[in-house]
Design an enzyme around this catalytic site. Structure first.
Site, mmCIF file in Angstrom:
data_model
loop_
_atom_site.group_PDB
_atom_site.id
_atom_site.type_symbol
_atom_site.label_atom_id
_atom_site.label_comp_id
_atom_site.label_asym_id
_atom_site.label_seq_id
_atom_site.Cartn_x
_atom_site.Cartn_y
_atom_site.Cartn_z
ATOM 1 N N GLN A 1 -20.559 -16.716 -48.393
ATOM 2 C CA GLN A 1 -21.267 -15.535 -47.905
ATOM 3 C C GLN A 1 -20.273 -15.141 -48.826
ATOM 4 O O GLN A 1 -20.582 -13.747 -48.487
ATOM 5 C CB GLN A 1 -19.987 -15.478 -46.745
ATOM 6 C CG GLN A 1 -18.361 -16.253 -47.237
ATOM 7 C CD GLN A 1 -17.242 -16.545 -46.271
ATOM 8 O OE1 GLN A 1 -17.608 -16.867 -45.508
ATOM 9 N NE2 GLN A 1 -16.398 -15.688 -45.779
ATOM 10 N N CYS B 1 -18.180 -15.303 -42.495
ATOM 11 C CA CYS B 1 -17.924 -16.786 -41.779
ATOM 12 C C CYS B 1 -19.066 -16.616 -40.738
ATOM 13 O O CYS B 1 -19.613 -17.686 -40.411
ATOM 14 C CB CYS B 1 -16.619 -17.000 -42.327
ATOM 15 S SG CYS B 1 -14.886 -16.598 -41.323
ATOM 16 N N HIS C 1 -11.137 -18.524 -39.469
ATOM 17 C CA HIS C 1 -12.299 -18.752 -40.465
ATOM 18 C C HIS C 1 -13.627 -19.948 -39.732
ATOM 19 O O HIS C 1 -13.496 -21.163 -39.522
ATOM 20 C CB HIS C 1 -12.350 -19.630 -41.576
ATOM 21 C CG HIS C 1 -12.619 -20.138 -42.726
ATOM 22 N ND1 HIS C 1 -13.975 -18.683 -43.793
ATOM 23 C CD2 HIS C 1 -13.913 -21.069 -43.355
ATOM 24 C CE1 HIS C 1 -14.761 -19.484 -44.334
ATOM 25 N NE2 HIS C 1 -15.068 -20.730 -43.957
ATOM 26 N N ASN D 1 -19.473 -25.426 -45.218
ATOM 27 C CA ASN D 1 -18.389 -24.275 -45.138
ATOM 28 C C ASN D 1 -19.671 -23.444 -45.484
ATOM 29 O O ASN D 1 -20.597 -23.577 -46.210
ATOM 30 C CB ASN D 1 -17.462 -24.506 -46.066
ATOM 31 C CG ASN D 1 -16.310 -23.423 -45.835
ATOM 32 O OD1 ASN D 1 -16.309 -22.709 -45.325
ATOM 33 N ND2 ASN D 1 -15.268 -23.568 -46.835
#
Length: 335
Positions: A134, A140, A278, A302
């Site tokens: 990102q 996110c 997040h 992630n």
């Protein structure tokens, strides 16, 4: 806070005194700068290195304690080593938990299994695109949302197509997302439904910054959804959803240094909170060892690049009182 403002604040706090640096770390510092292509002004490097050294020594201390059996996971220096925790939180966390709604477009009906699998890994079954990055945009939420939609589209069509986070960043403000200032996965799913589609990554590439104009082109749409489901905030419900549906959008508390520098093992930090900040993607769950009732984890993708964590992934402790809030804001799109 920008590095220059941060450094100015530090200078005010310590007058004109230069930080005392550990010369034994010179080689590691220079290797780290080279690896991550870091360049600093002459008047900034000393103070920036002082932050890096503090992080490095914290990592080394943690790993020493890990070798003594005090922790179940290791840490490693990465691209975020020159950031204070406050700078890092401002840079990377973009899930707007204060705006999360409990209402559902569809109710989640837990599936009835003859036997719920003890482990699931959707990366091994073609549902998950490669790890993305990102950058410095608080997007996110967009990466979590595209990950869940990519999985559902693969489930429906048998084709895995990388979807455009930039499309969501630029175009979903009417649904109350805020581009690089944060957003919500369910609002992203709502945008796709309202818009009638979402472009592919190839046709609408990521820039890590907001555009003033929405550049969506329906001829390049690669996905659509009919709505979304918000899952009840319990780990059992999340487990059933992952097992029966596929990758699921979730949010976690990613504010701790232990999370920022995670490298391997099952992440558990008593300081991790239920307050989430997040957006990430649960792509499976499992256990380490031979006993399926011990050392259980969620496998999480992630959006901080492959150099973070275990090739971009983290194992978060499962069935330990909703660790880091992992089941508090779980959702997936319906297609």
């Amino acid at each position: 806070m920008t590095p220059s403002v941060f450094l100015a604040a530090l200078c005010l706090g310590i007058a004109s005194a230069a930080p005392k640096l550990d010369q034994t770390l010179d080689v590691q510092w220079n290797q780290w700068k080279s690896t991550y292509k870091k360049v600093y002004a002459a008047n900034e490097e000393g103070l920036t290195r002082a932050v890096w050294e503090k992080n490095m020594k914290m990592i080394e201390r943690h790993n020493q304690e890990h070798s003594q059996g005090k922790h179940g996971f290791t840490m490693a220096m990465n691209a975020f080593g020159d950031k204070t925790n406050e700078e890092f939180r401002q840079l990377m966390n973009g899930f707007q938990s204060q705006k999360h709604k409990k209402g559902k477009l569809f109710h989640f009906h837990e599936p009835v299994f003859g036997h719920i699998p003890t482990s699931v890994n959707w990366t091994q079954r073609g549902y998950v695109t490669p790890v993305k990055d990102q950058g410095s945009c608080h997007s996110c939420w967009a990466f979590s949302a595209t990950g869940a939609l990519e999985g559902q589209m693969f489930r429906k069509t048998g084709k895995l197509v990388s979807l455009s986070e930039q499309n969501l960043v630029d175009c979903s403000r009417p649904e109350s997302n805020n581009g690089c200032s944060g957003g919500l996965m369910d609002k992203a799913f709502q945008y796709v439904k309202n818009n009638g589609g979402l472009d592919s990554e190839e046709s609408y590439p990521y820039t890590a910054k907001e555009s003033r104009n929405c550049l969506y082109k329906p001829e390049f749409s690669a996905a659509n959804n009919t709505g979304f489901v918000n899952i009840p905030p319990q780990e059992k419900a999340l487990m059933n959803a992952v097992a029966s549906v596929g990758p699921i959008s979730v949010a976690v508390d990613a504010s701790l240094k232990s999370f920022r520098f995670y490298k391997s093992g099952i992440y558990f930090d008593p300081a991790c909170r239920l307050a989430v900040n997040h957006g990430v993607l649960v792509v499976g769950y499992g256990f380490e060892g031979t006993d399926p009732d011990k050392n259980k984890y969620w496998l999480v993708k992630n959006s901080w690049g492959k150099s973070w964590g275990a090739d971009g992934y983290i194992k978060i402790a499962k069935d330990r009182n909703n660790h880091c809030g992992i089941a508090r804001a779980a959702s997936y799109p319906t297609v």
